[in-house]
Design an enzyme around this catalytic site. Structure first.
Site, mmCIF file in Angstrom:
data_model
loop_
_atom_site.group_PDB
_atom_site.id
_atom_site.type_symbol
_atom_site.label_atom_id
_atom_site.label_comp_id
_atom_site.label_asym_id
_atom_site.label_seq_id
_atom_site.Cartn_x
_atom_site.Cartn_y
_atom_site.Cartn_z
ATOM 1 N N TYR A 1 35.643 12.381 17.271
ATOM 2 C CA TYR A 1 36.198 12.727 18.575
ATOM 3 C C TYR A 1 37.711 12.484 18.598
ATOM 4 O O TYR A 1 38.483 13.366 18.997
ATOM 5 C CB TYR A 1 35.500 11.919 19.675
ATOM 6 C CG TYR A 1 35.932 12.304 21.065
ATOM 7 C CD1 TYR A 1 35.435 13.459 21.658
ATOM 8 C CD2 TYR A 1 36.823 11.515 21.786
ATOM 9 C CE1 TYR A 1 35.826 13.831 22.942
ATOM 10 C CE2 TYR A 1 37.217 11.872 23.061
ATOM 11 C CZ TYR A 1 36.718 13.030 23.632
ATOM 12 O OH TYR A 1 37.119 13.390 24.898
ATOM 13 N N SER B 1 42.540 14.446 25.093
ATOM 14 C CA SER B 1 41.893 13.253 25.631
ATOM 15 C C SER B 1 42.845 12.099 25.411
ATOM 16 O O SER B 1 43.735 12.171 24.551
ATOM 17 C CB SER B 1 40.591 12.986 24.866
ATOM 18 O OG SER B 1 40.099 11.687 25.113
#
Length: 193
Positions: free
Chosen positions: A93, A80
């Site tokens: 995350y 990401s």
């Protein structure tokens, strides 16, 4: 995807059904709650790490021997842009996606001589159900993210898939250990004149 037994079962099924694995795409992720580190529940942190990072570890651990059996292939992992940034409220995350980038580079180094290419994609704001849910949970991040995209739109899932397909294909035969950012320019960090 975080269960070793399940991953082993899937890889064994692929091996017994086709006898080979040419390409794999390790693409699973959850965001977890939007909380400051001091308020982040340990159980939530562990779950995000298990789904986002442990799953990639397990996938590659069991994919590599099957890919080696056929003389090589390609693995693509989903990281990401959070592997490049530090989005507030998203400690688990970001940590998991930084970990995916690190695992990708290590496994690429270990397997390049075996004809196995290992790369990652780093999607930016992509219009998926997970991003929509995260936007409701963390509206400040959503507003900042949408304003920071020079392309003035979120990515489409098929645009991310196209990048993964390219990395897995022979067209990227000399690319390994790379993290391809697919974000509409979100991480450029500049501004229009």
């Amino acid at each position: 995807v975080a269960s070793e037994l399940q991953v082993v079962g899937w890889i064994e099924q692929i091996g017994s059904t086709s006898g080979r694995l040419d390409a794999a795409f390790n693409n699973a992720g959850i965001t977890g709650p939007a909380k400051r580190i001091e308020d982040y529940p340990l159980e939530d942190f562990q779950r995000v790490i298990a789904v986002n990072l442990q799953s990639v570890f397990l996938g590659m651990k069991y994919q590599i021997p099957l890919i080696k059996r056929n003389g090589g292939g390609s693995i693509v992992n989903t990281a990401s842009i959070a592997a490049l940034t530090g989005p507030g409220g998203m400690s688990a995350y970001a940590a998991s996606k930084h970990g995916v980038q690190g695992l990708t580079r290590v496994v690429a180094m270990e397997n390049a001589a075996h004809g196995i290419r290992v790369n990652a994609i780093a999607p930016g704001w992509t219009e998926t159900p997970m991003v929509a849910a995260n936007s409701q949970q963390n509206p400040a991040f959503a507003a900042l993210a949408q304003n920071a995209i020079p392309a003035k739109r979120g990515g489409k899932p098929e645009e991310i898939a196209a990048a993964a397909i390219w990395l897995a294909s022979d067209a990227a035969s000399y690319v390994t250990g790379h993290m391809l950012t697919v974000d509409g320019g979100m991480t450029i960090g500049g501004f229009e004149p």
